[in-house]
Design a protein around this motif. Sequence first.
Motif, PDB file in Angstrom:
ATOM      1  N   PRO A   1      72.144 -87.949  42.824  1.00  0.00           N
ATOM      2  CA  PRO A   1      71.455 -88.045  44.133  1.00  0.00           C
ATOM      3  C   PRO A   1      70.703 -89.356  44.315  1.00  0.00           C
ATOM      4  O   PRO A   1      70.571 -89.853  45.442  1.00  0.00           O
ATOM      5  CB  PRO A   1      70.508 -86.844  44.124  1.00  0.00           C
ATOM      6  CG  PRO A   1      70.357 -86.470  42.712  1.00  0.00           C
ATOM      7  CD  PRO A   1      71.631 -86.825  42.036  1.00  0.00           C
TER       8      PRO A   1
ATOM      9  N   VAL B   1      73.065 -91.765  45.746  1.00  0.00           N
ATOM     10  CA  VAL B   1      73.243 -91.567  47.194  1.00  0.00           C
ATOM     11  C   VAL B   1      72.144 -92.285  47.966  1.00  0.00           C
ATOM     12  O   VAL B   1      72.398 -92.945  48.987  1.00  0.00           O
ATOM     13  CB  VAL B   1      73.254 -90.061  47.519  1.00  0.00           C
ATOM     14  CG1 VAL B   1      73.342 -89.839  49.027  1.00  0.00           C
ATOM     15  CG2 VAL B   1      74.426 -89.373  46.828  1.00  0.00           C
TER      16      VAL B   1
ATOM     17  N   GLN C   1      65.071 -84.606  44.790  1.00  0.00           N
ATOM     18  CA  GLN C   1      65.861 -85.835  44.888  1.00  0.00           C
ATOM     19  C   GLN C   1      67.074 -85.643  45.790  1.00  0.00           C
ATOM     20  O   GLN C   1      67.478 -86.567  46.512  1.00  0.00           O
ATOM     21  CB  GLN C   1      66.295 -86.274  43.500  1.00  0.00           C
ATOM     22  CG  GLN C   1      67.023 -87.604  43.452  1.00  0.00           C
ATOM     23  CD  GLN C   1      66.156 -88.766  43.888  1.00  0.00           C
ATOM     24  OE1 GLN C   1      65.284 -89.203  43.176  1.00  0.00           O
ATOM     25  NE2 GLN C   1      66.393 -89.280  45.087  1.00  0.00           N
ATOM     26  N   VAL C   2      67.671 -84.450  45.772  1.00  0.00           N
ATOM     27  CA  VAL C   2      68.797 -84.168  46.669  1.00  0.00           C
ATOM     28  C   VAL C   2      68.332 -84.195  48.126  1.00  0.00           C
ATOM     29  O   VAL C   2      69.012 -84.735  49.006  1.00  0.00           O
ATOM     30  CB  VAL C   2      69.429 -82.813  46.306  1.00  0.00           C
ATOM     31  CG1 VAL C   2      70.450 -82.401  47.372  1.00  0.00           C
ATOM     32  CG2 VAL C   2      70.096 -82.889  44.943  1.00  0.00           C
TER      33      VAL C   2
ATOM     34  N   ALA D   1      67.946 -87.654  49.167  1.00  0.00           N
ATOM     35  CA  ALA D   1      69.247 -88.286  49.391  1.00  0.00           C
ATOM     36  C   ALA D   1      69.777 -87.968  50.781  1.00  0.00           C
ATOM     37  O   ALA D   1      70.303 -88.856  51.478  1.00  0.00           O
ATOM     38  CB  ALA D   1      70.235 -87.817  48.327  1.00  0.00           C
ATOM     39  N   VAL D   2      69.633 -86.715  51.208  1.00  0.00           N
ATOM     40  CA  VAL D   2      70.080 -86.344  52.561  1.00  0.00           C
ATOM     41  C   VAL D   2      69.282 -87.115  53.604  1.00  0.00           C
ATOM     42  O   VAL D   2      69.828 -87.655  54.579  1.00  0.00           O
ATOM     43  CB  VAL D   2      69.947 -84.827  52.761  1.00  0.00           C
ATOM     44  CG1 VAL D   2      70.271 -84.447  54.200  1.00  0.00           C
ATOM     45  CG2 VAL D   2      70.866 -84.076  51.794  1.00  0.00           C
TER      46      VAL D   2
END
Length: 517
Positions: free
Chosen positions: A428, A431, A499-500, A503-504
């Motif tokens: 992530p 990303v 963290q995900v 990332a989005v």
Amino acid sequence: MTRDEPGAAFSSPLPPLPRLVGDEEEQLTGAELRRLTARVRAHNLPAEAGRVAMDVGEVVISLAIVALYVWGFGAPVRELLGSDATRFGLGPGLIQAMALALAVVAGAVVALRVGPAGLPAAGVRWWVPTPADRAGLASPSVVRTVLAGIGAGLVAGGVPAAFVGVGLTGILADAAFGGALGLVVVAGTGVLQVTGAASGDRAGRALVLLLAAVPVAGLGLALWAPEWAAWSVPWPVLAAVVVVGGAVLAVWATRLDLLRAGELRARASAAMQASAALLSLDSGGMSRALLSGGPTASRVLPWLPGTARGPAGALLAADATLLVRSPAALAGMVALAATGAVAVQVPVLADGIGLWAVLACVGYAGALAGAVGPRAAGENPRLDSLVPLGARATRAVRTAWPVLTAAVVLLAVAATVGGGQWLAMAVPAAVVLGAAAVRTAYRGPVPWDVPMIATPAGAVPTGLVLHQFKGLDLAVLGTLPLAWVAVSGVVAPPMVAVQVLFAVGAVLWAAHVKRTA
């Protein structure tokens, strides 16, 4: 018919005009043409009194300040290297060798692209069509380039030696060795230029591969070789390199008349692009001026465009084609991965905030290396208008390859640090860094109309500062969960989820398009 009769002066035949023949003894040589131009320039722009003394004084003061900075930073660097309690061979001698090797290869890349012998754009336009000898026209550029190469070599050889604690005699020997290598690089590139071997892509690609091979070789030596102590080059080796450099310089100087007009035009154009990018602090323009070697072969992965399915697939295939046809970008990925793996062997960079700085920097640089397609679209906005996708969707799709290149670099460094526990955070984070690279690619021109800020050091162009931080801000803010994990040393599932989410949000931020009236 007599002359007294009307019309006699107009009807009598005129004698033929003599044929004009050039006299070689009256033609201006290259040196005479330059001196004549310099006299005209001096007449139109008279020199100010004391200007030369002021310029020399500025150079001396700048060199003194740099020397003081080097002397001040030397002790912390030596303490940092002395505190290395790891089992790896990252010693001061290896750091000296890697710094000198990178400087030599990078100098060869710059000399090959900009050209060690050349003329300014005005000289190419007005002087080259004349029968003046090329040696007389290009000789000042040869002197300047040789002095610049020797000076850069002195710095590249002496500064690392001063950092790692070599004695004064050793510093002088290493600096002289670097200057001799700079002479060899400049003169050797000049020989390639006059023989026409520098006009193709082979030499540039070979140097780019060498630029990537130096960190890889350093990583191998750091992991599997014993630690190198600080070194100073032996005087016989230094003398041999000086002799080789002088011989190559003599060969180059005797063949300056073989310079072709096409070579001079290409070098003048590259020098103008590089100088303009340097003055405007345009890192992308600088990389294009120094690393772009012209059109590449279209036979690289010819099946790749055929994999396109739909607008998004066509966009991905086009960006992938640009990426695989950019040897500098691919070599940069390898070099960044090896550099990061070497950097984390230093204890202060192996954990904590130092580890986060290494991961964020090399990951962001890897994403920038893979953002070839977004950079092309940012320079020419009409490219995105040709794709049947919205502006936001186009930018979101273009993040794919920068994310992949950032992931390759991050995973390589993370595997060196702590194995599989870092992989869940690296993906992530890649990303986020890929989205930051896309935001950087679409930042547009510098807003010079923004008011400046007055500081004790002078006026600061606010627009330029904001322009340079566009993209870097997303990389820093988006990797804060990675920084928390690096400081704590524990990869917890909640932090992976955070963290995900970052990332989005980073992809949405990078895909945002400001509406204009």
